[in-house]
Design a protein around this motif. Structure first.
Motif, mmCIF file in Angstrom:
data_model
loop_
_atom_site.group_PDB
_atom_site.id
_atom_site.type_symbol
_atom_site.label_atom_id
_atom_site.label_comp_id
_atom_site.label_asym_id
_atom_site.label_seq_id
_atom_site.Cartn_x
_atom_site.Cartn_y
_atom_site.Cartn_z
ATOM 1 N N GLU A 129 -11.711 5.622 -22.568
ATOM 2 C CA GLU A 129 -11.064 4.413 -23.075
ATOM 3 C C GLU A 129 -11.651 3.145 -22.462
ATOM 4 N N ASN A 130 -12.204 3.250 -21.261
ATOM 5 C CA ASN A 130 -12.826 2.073 -20.634
ATOM 6 C C ASN A 130 -14.284 1.891 -21.072
ATOM 7 N N GLY A 131 -14.742 2.721 -21.999
ATOM 8 C CA GLY A 131 -16.094 2.596 -22.528
ATOM 9 C C GLY A 131 -17.138 3.443 -21.831
ATOM 10 N N ARG A 132 -16.766 4.123 -20.746
ATOM 11 C CA ARG A 132 -17.732 4.945 -20.022
ATOM 12 C C ARG A 132 -18.169 6.139 -20.860
ATOM 13 N N LEU A 133 -19.460 6.420 -20.831
ATOM 14 C CA LEU A 133 -20.030 7.531 -21.573
ATOM 15 C C LEU A 133 -20.419 8.638 -20.596
ATOM 16 N N ASP A 134 -20.011 9.866 -20.891
ATOM 17 C CA ASP A 134 -20.339 11.011 -20.049
ATOM 18 C C ASP A 134 -20.995 12.092 -20.895
ATOM 19 N N THR A 135 -21.954 12.780 -20.297
ATOM 20 C CA THR A 135 -22.513 13.980 -20.921
ATOM 21 C C THR A 135 -21.532 15.127 -20.726
ATOM 22 N N ASP A 136 -21.344 15.934 -21.747
ATOM 23 C CA ASP A 136 -20.448 17.079 -21.616
ATOM 24 C C ASP A 136 -21.082 18.131 -20.714
ATOM 25 N N THR A 333 -13.354 3.709 -0.096
ATOM 26 C CA THR A 333 -13.204 2.878 1.090
ATOM 27 C C THR A 333 -14.574 2.469 1.608
ATOM 28 N N PRO A 334 -14.941 1.164 1.553
ATOM 29 C CA PRO A 334 -16.269 0.748 1.997
ATOM 30 C C PRO A 334 -16.397 0.833 3.504
ATOM 31 N N ALA A 335 -17.579 1.214 3.957
ATOM 32 C CA ALA A 335 -17.835 1.245 5.389
ATOM 33 C C ALA A 335 -18.027 -0.173 5.906
ATOM 34 N N VAL A 336 -17.312 -0.587 6.964
ATOM 35 C CA VAL A 336 -17.375 -1.940 7.505
ATOM 36 C C VAL A 336 -17.953 -1.873 8.903
ATOM 37 N N SER A 337 -19.039 -2.608 9.143
ATOM 38 C CA SER A 337 -19.641 -2.625 10.466
ATOM 39 C C SER A 337 -18.695 -3.278 11.453
ATOM 40 N N PRO A 338 -18.544 -2.728 12.683
ATOM 41 C CA PRO A 338 -17.653 -3.327 13.671
ATOM 42 C C PRO A 338 -18.133 -4.697 14.137
ATOM 43 N N ASP A 339 -19.406 -5.026 13.855
ATOM 44 C CA ASP A 339 -19.931 -6.321 14.281
ATOM 45 C C ASP A 339 -19.705 -7.404 13.243
ATOM 46 N N LEU A 340 -19.168 -7.013 12.078
ATOM 47 C CA LEU A 340 -18.967 -7.979 11.005
ATOM 48 C C LEU A 340 -17.492 -8.146 10.724
ATOM 49 N N PRO A 341 -17.090 -9.333 10.273
ATOM 50 C CA PRO A 341 -15.683 -9.527 9.915
ATOM 51 C C PRO A 341 -15.342 -8.696 8.693
ATOM 52 N N SER A 342 -14.070 -8.360 8.572
ATOM 53 C CA SER A 342 -13.629 -7.615 7.407
ATOM 54 C C SER A 342 -13.836 -8.430 6.152
ATOM 55 N N PRO A 343 -14.161 -7.795 5.044
ATOM 56 C CA PRO A 343 -14.352 -8.534 3.799
ATOM 57 C C PRO A 343 -13.051 -9.172 3.361
ATOM 58 N N PRO A 344 -13.146 -10.323 2.663
ATOM 59 C CA PRO A 344 -11.927 -10.995 2.214
ATOM 60 C C PRO A 344 -11.173 -10.138 1.221
ATOM 61 N N GLN A 345 -9.855 -10.219 1.237
ATOM 62 C CA GLN A 345 -9.030 -9.481 0.297
ATOM 63 C C GLN A 345 -9.096 -10.126 -1.072
ATOM 64 N N ARG A 346 -9.214 -9.302 -2.081
ATOM 65 C CA ARG A 346 -9.265 -9.812 -3.442
ATOM 66 C C ARG A 346 -8.124 -9.237 -4.243
ATOM 67 N N VAL A 347 -7.619 -10.007 -5.157
ATOM 68 C CA VAL A 347 -6.553 -9.539 -6.029
ATOM 69 C C VAL A 347 -7.191 -8.854 -7.220
ATOM 70 N N LYS A 348 -6.805 -7.615 -7.437
ATOM 71 C CA LYS A 348 -7.349 -6.829 -8.552
ATOM 72 C C LYS A 348 -6.605 -7.164 -9.832
ATOM 73 N N ALA A 349 -7.356 -7.560 -10.827
ATOM 74 C CA ALA A 349 -6.739 -7.887 -12.108
ATOM 75 C C ALA A 349 -6.283 -6.627 -12.799
ATOM 76 N N THR A 350 -5.165 -6.683 -13.471
ATOM 77 C CA THR A 350 -4.653 -5.546 -14.233
ATOM 78 C C THR A 350 -4.341 -6.004 -15.634
ATOM 79 N N SER A 351 -4.283 -5.066 -16.524
ATOM 80 C CA SER A 351 -3.925 -5.384 -17.903
ATOM 81 C C SER A 351 -2.883 -4.421 -18.384
ATOM 82 N N LEU A 352 -2.045 -4.869 -19.267
ATOM 83 C CA LEU A 352 -1.013 -4.026 -19.852
ATOM 84 C C LEU A 352 -1.534 -3.478 -21.165
ATOM 85 N N ARG A 353 -1.291 -2.186 -21.386
ATOM 86 C CA ARG A 353 -1.733 -1.556 -22.654
ATOM 87 C C ARG A 353 -0.504 -1.049 -23.385
#
Length: 353
Positions: A129-136, A333-353
């Motif tokens: 439904e999201n348009g992804r194509l897979d080989t059987d 879960t992305p791997a985060v280097s201890p020497d780098l700040p954590s990535p900024p939090q992002r709001v995930k968009a959602t849609s109603l179907r």
């Protein structure tokens, strides 16, 4: 010019997909190619506007024959109704919520003229439904030796095989009523054919997970699969099928029913034990001489069916599901280097179907 190919399109509650399906059948055809193809759309007493959509489409284009059934008869019998009206040398059953990629009809016509088979198998892609194509998972079997034993493992659907119409009539091959109607039709089609050809090309886009589709609907009607496999075994007995092929069919049957049993979208958890018990009963009833369980995890499941051990099957299924959830969680879960700040939090968009 004689009609070479009849495309039968059974239609039921597919307003949002119908035009795409119909348009894809004749897209890009020359006038000569178009004259070799007829389209029969079967309105299976659809409760929505599909019937009027078909009439309007036929009036605008003039190259679609529409059959309106007085009562809803289900997918298999609707296909039979279209087959009874077909004039082409070959017939192709195309489901109305799916569609054909560009060039498919031309490629099929060329191969039918070149080889004149009883059955022509084609490849397909699974479209989410999201348009992804897979080989059987079964598609690689089309690229190996074209033996019946091998090709029986290709997904047993009606829409991935184009069949000579007089071959179907000779062997009295028709669809039964009920769900899983492909099982006692598509397998005998391969077993009875004297000449099977393979077109190693994606000629079909199969829509998966659609709301309202049988494979995405929890229902007691999934138990009808057992009746359909019984029908197939009755045909196999009457046709005197080679013992090696009987073993192949039996292995495929148990594997298929285990897929249905484990699918949350089909069998309600409260009915899974009963479904498993029916698999075990069918196992005892139809196990052929020479059968050995497959290797790996599938073989473990087959052995649990043989032992009628639902408790162990359920524990195994739960273990694999938990392991799968943990694996997917780790992958997300992305791997985060201890020497780098954590990535900024992002709001995930959602849609109603």
């Amino acid at each position: 010019m004689d009609v070479l190919l009849t495309v039968v399109v059974p239609v039921y509650a597919v307003e949002g997909y119908l035009y795409q399906c119909l348009e894809s059948i004749r897209a890009g055809l020359t006038a000569e190619e178009n004259s070799q193809v007829e389209v029969i759309a079967v309105d299976d007493a659809s409760p929505d506007a599909c019937g009027s959509m078909l009439d309007g489409y036929a009036a605008r284009h003039g190259d679609v024959r529409v059959l309106h059934l007085a009562n809803n008869v289900g997918l298999g019998l609707a296909r039979n109704a279209g087959l009874a009206e077909a004039r082409g040398r070959y017939v192709w059953f195309v489901d109305s919520d799916d569609w054909l990629p560009a060039g498919s009809i031309r490629a099929v016509l060329e191969r039918l003229r070149e080889t004149e088979p009883d059955v022509l198998l084609i490849d397909h892609l699974r479209v989410h439904e999201n348009g992804r194509l897979d080989t059987d998972a079964s598609s690689p079997l089309l690229r190996g030796p074209a033996t019946v034993e091998r090709l029986l493992g290709v997904q047993h659907t009606a829409w991935n095989r184009i069949m000579r119409r007089d071959f179907l009539a000779k062997h009295d091959l028709r669809f039964p009523a009920g769900w899983y109607e492909d099982v006692p039709f598509s397998n005998p089609v391969l077993l009875a054919a004297e000449r099977v050809e393979v077109l190693d090309r994606v000629c079909y886009h199969y829509r998966v997970g659609r709301f309202g589709a049988i494979t995405a609907t929890r229902s007691e009607r999934h138990f009808e699969a057992f009746e359909q496999w019984d029908r197939l075994h009755a045909w196999v007995d009457s046709a005197g099928v080679d013992p090696a092929l009987r073993v192949r069919l039996f292995t495929l049957m148990i594997s298929h029913l285990l897929v249905v049993a484990g699918n949350e979208s089909r069998v309600h958890p409260s009915r899974r034990r009963a479904f498993f018990r029916r698999i075990a009963r069918l196992y005892r009833q139809h196990r052929p001489e020479g059968y050995l369980p497959p290797a790996g995890t599938p073989g473990i499941k087959h052995r649990l069916v043989a032992a009628n051990s639902y408790v162990m099957y359920s524990a195994l299924r739960t273990g694999y599901r938990v392991a799968g959830l943990r694996r997917r969680s780790t992958e997300r879960t992305p791997a985060v280097s201890p020497d780098l700040p954590s990535p900024p939090q992002r709001v995930k968009a959602t849609s109603l179907r």
